[in-house]
Design an enzyme around this catalytic site. Structure first.
Site, mmCIF file in Angstrom:
data_model
loop_
_atom_site.group_PDB
_atom_site.id
_atom_site.type_symbol
_atom_site.label_atom_id
_atom_site.label_comp_id
_atom_site.label_asym_id
_atom_site.label_seq_id
_atom_site.Cartn_x
_atom_site.Cartn_y
_atom_site.Cartn_z
ATOM 1 N N ASN A 9 -89.176 -46.334 44.636
ATOM 2 C CA ASN A 9 -88.436 -44.976 45.303
ATOM 3 C C ASN A 9 -88.593 -45.197 46.443
ATOM 4 O O ASN A 9 -89.761 -45.005 47.127
ATOM 5 C CB ASN A 9 -88.891 -43.777 43.895
ATOM 6 C CG ASN A 9 -88.187 -42.832 44.998
ATOM 7 O OD1 ASN A 9 -87.605 -42.871 46.205
ATOM 8 N ND2 ASN A 9 -87.743 -41.539 44.217
ATOM 9 N N LYS A 12 -88.796 -41.619 48.553
ATOM 10 C CA LYS A 12 -90.215 -40.861 48.255
ATOM 11 C C LYS A 12 -91.592 -41.565 49.562
ATOM 12 O O LYS A 12 -91.992 -41.494 50.422
ATOM 13 C CB LYS A 12 -91.341 -41.508 46.926
ATOM 14 C CG LYS A 12 -90.616 -41.011 45.693
ATOM 15 C CD LYS A 12 -91.953 -41.103 45.012
ATOM 16 C CE LYS A 12 -91.719 -40.582 43.469
ATOM 17 N NZ LYS A 12 -92.526 -41.018 42.111
ATOM 18 N N ASP A 68 -98.193 -39.874 40.085
ATOM 19 C CA ASP A 68 -97.433 -38.571 39.275
ATOM 20 C C ASP A 68 -97.077 -37.341 39.251
ATOM 21 O O ASP A 68 -97.852 -37.375 39.420
ATOM 22 C CB ASP A 68 -97.708 -40.043 37.441
ATOM 23 C CG ASP A 68 -96.408 -39.893 36.563
ATOM 24 O OD1 ASP A 68 -95.354 -39.495 36.712
ATOM 25 O OD2 ASP A 68 -97.112 -39.442 35.518
ATOM 26 N N PHE A 148 -84.006 -32.740 43.724
ATOM 27 C CA PHE A 148 -83.257 -33.489 41.605
ATOM 28 C C PHE A 148 -83.869 -32.624 40.702
ATOM 29 O O PHE A 148 -84.597 -32.102 40.405
ATOM 30 C CB PHE A 148 -83.792 -34.982 42.095
ATOM 31 C CG PHE A 148 -85.538 -34.810 41.275
ATOM 32 C CD1 PHE A 148 -85.920 -34.544 43.622
ATOM 33 C CD2 PHE A 148 -85.762 -35.786 41.200
ATOM 34 C CE1 PHE A 148 -87.276 -34.641 43.423
ATOM 35 C CE2 PHE A 148 -86.999 -35.791 41.408
ATOM 36 C CZ PHE A 148 -87.816 -35.139 42.275
ATOM 37 N N GLY A 149 -83.863 -33.084 39.194
ATOM 38 C CA GLY A 149 -84.783 -33.107 38.224
ATOM 39 C C GLY A 149 -84.550 -31.739 37.703
ATOM 40 O O GLY A 149 -83.779 -31.057 38.006
ATOM 41 N N TYR A 150 -86.051 -30.620 37.806
ATOM 42 C CA TYR A 150 -85.697 -29.034 36.922
ATOM 43 C C TYR A 150 -85.201 -28.253 38.742
ATOM 44 O O TYR A 150 -85.846 -27.097 38.478
ATOM 45 C CB TYR A 150 -87.245 -28.894 36.929
ATOM 46 C CG TYR A 150 -87.291 -29.909 35.353
ATOM 47 C CD1 TYR A 150 -86.774 -29.520 34.350
ATOM 48 C CD2 TYR A 150 -87.654 -31.362 35.773
ATOM 49 C CE1 TYR A 150 -87.294 -30.632 33.476
ATOM 50 C CE2 TYR A 150 -88.141 -31.431 34.126
ATOM 51 C CZ TYR A 150 -88.070 -31.295 33.722
ATOM 52 O OH TYR A 150 -87.681 -32.115 32.122
ATOM 53 N N HIS A 176 -95.462 -30.101 45.218
ATOM 54 C CA HIS A 176 -96.402 -30.194 44.632
ATOM 55 C C HIS A 176 -97.155 -31.959 46.286
ATOM 56 O O HIS A 176 -98.056 -31.737 46.179
ATOM 57 C CB HIS A 176 -95.795 -30.194 43.586
ATOM 58 C CG HIS A 176 -94.872 -30.927 43.171
ATOM 59 N ND1 HIS A 176 -93.579 -30.387 43.169
ATOM 60 C CD2 HIS A 176 -94.704 -32.250 42.352
ATOM 61 C CE1 HIS A 176 -92.910 -30.990 43.254
ATOM 62 N NE2 HIS A 176 -92.942 -31.457 42.149
HETATM 63 P P1 IMP Z 1 -92.044 -38.371 38.827
HETATM 64 O O1 IMP Z 1 -93.163 -38.967 38.320
HETATM 65 O O2 IMP Z 1 -92.331 -38.309 41.128
HETATM 66 O O3 IMP Z 1 -91.322 -39.775 39.118
HETATM 67 O O4 IMP Z 1 -91.650 -37.033 38.568
HETATM 68 C C1 IMP Z 1 -91.446 -37.378 37.311
HETATM 69 C C2 IMP Z 1 -89.963 -36.608 36.600
HETATM 70 O O5 IMP Z 1 -90.809 -35.248 36.703
HETATM 71 C C3 IMP Z 1 -88.739 -36.423 37.253
HETATM 72 O O6 IMP Z 1 -88.018 -37.477 36.907
HETATM 73 C C4 IMP Z 1 -88.401 -35.003 37.483
HETATM 74 O O7 IMP Z 1 -87.589 -34.387 36.032
HETATM 75 C C5 IMP Z 1 -90.197 -33.918 36.948
HETATM 76 N N1 IMP Z 1 -90.431 -33.569 39.126
HETATM 77 C C6 IMP Z 1 -91.088 -34.380 39.294
HETATM 78 N N2 IMP Z 1 -90.799 -34.011 41.031
HETATM 79 C C7 IMP Z 1 -89.708 -32.765 40.576
HETATM 80 C C8 IMP Z 1 -89.795 -32.165 41.853
HETATM 81 O O8 IMP Z 1 -90.137 -32.297 43.000
HETATM 82 N N3 IMP Z 1 -88.419 -31.496 41.393
HETATM 83 C C9 IMP Z 1 -87.993 -31.142 40.024
HETATM 84 N N4 IMP Z 1 -88.610 -31.820 39.060
HETATM 85 C C10 IMP Z 1 -89.196 -32.544 39.495
#
Ligand code: IMP
Length: 194
Positions: A9, A12, A68, A148-150, A176
């Protein structure tokens, strides 16, 4: 010092490059021509971060770390947690995931939740695991267009708006991943000084 971030990514990597001290040269998996998608077969964020960091350490012998992250909802016993990306299925669709969260939380008022990010770090012959977390509540309405995401349904503690409304500047201060990154910087500074 060269440090590998076990991710493909680019966003990131860019975000962390801005935060890390100038003497750290951060490389992604793509930078070191590792095109493998390391499978996240663990059942916790901690296990997945370790699996990814260990893989790079074993294969390349370089200093590295992996992350993660996930959303943990109290009333759902910590779900979606490690399954955050694929909560509603392997299509990994943000909208489907949010709909599933709302369905599971039906009837619960102001559900408490947190975002958690775990980093597993290999430096020399030392290994560290660190985390950052941000508490908040789940909104039953999507608000905001950033992130993104939530992000559109997560309201961090002390705020009235979702992460998607608050935007990157605030998220990068209280979020976080930002908190885990600050811990990583402390460890890197300690490591460099010993
Ligand atoms: P990753 O491990 O950072 O790739 O996060 C895994 C999943 O957790 C993402 O695909 C989102 O669904 C959720 N997630 C992690 N961090 C965030 C954030 O900062 N905002 C919103 N969703 C998050």
């Amino acid at each position: 010092m060269i440090l590998i971030f076990a991710t493909h990514n680019a966003h990131k990597v860019e975000e962390l490059t801005q935060l890390l001290p100038y003497n750290i040269n951060l490389y992604s998996l793509t930078d070191i021509e590792c095109f493998k998608e390391i499978e996240e077969t663990g059942s916790t964020l901690e296990e997945n971060a370790k699996i990814k960091a260990d893989f790079i350490r074993m294969k390349y012998g370089l200093d590295c770390f992996a992350d993660d992250s996930g959303l943990e909802i109290e009333a759902l016993d910590g779900a979606p947690g490690v399954y955050s990306a694929r909560y509603a299925g392997s299509q990994k669709n943000n909208e489907d995931n949010i709909q599933k969260v709302w369905k599971e939380l039906k009837g619960i008022k102001n559900p408490k939740a947190c975002f958690r990010s775990v980093f597993h770090v290999h430096l020399g012959n030392r290994e560290y695991q660190i985390q950052g977390r941000i508490e908040g509540t789940i909104s039953f309405e999507k608000k905001g267009t950033n992130g993104f995401g939530y992000d559109p349904i997560f309201i961090p503690e002390g705020y009235q708006n979702t992460f998607a409304e608050l935007g990157e500047e605030i998220k990068n201060k209280i979020g976080h991943r930002a908190k885990a990154t600050l811990e990583l910087i402390e460890i890197l500074n300690y490591f460099a000084a010993t």
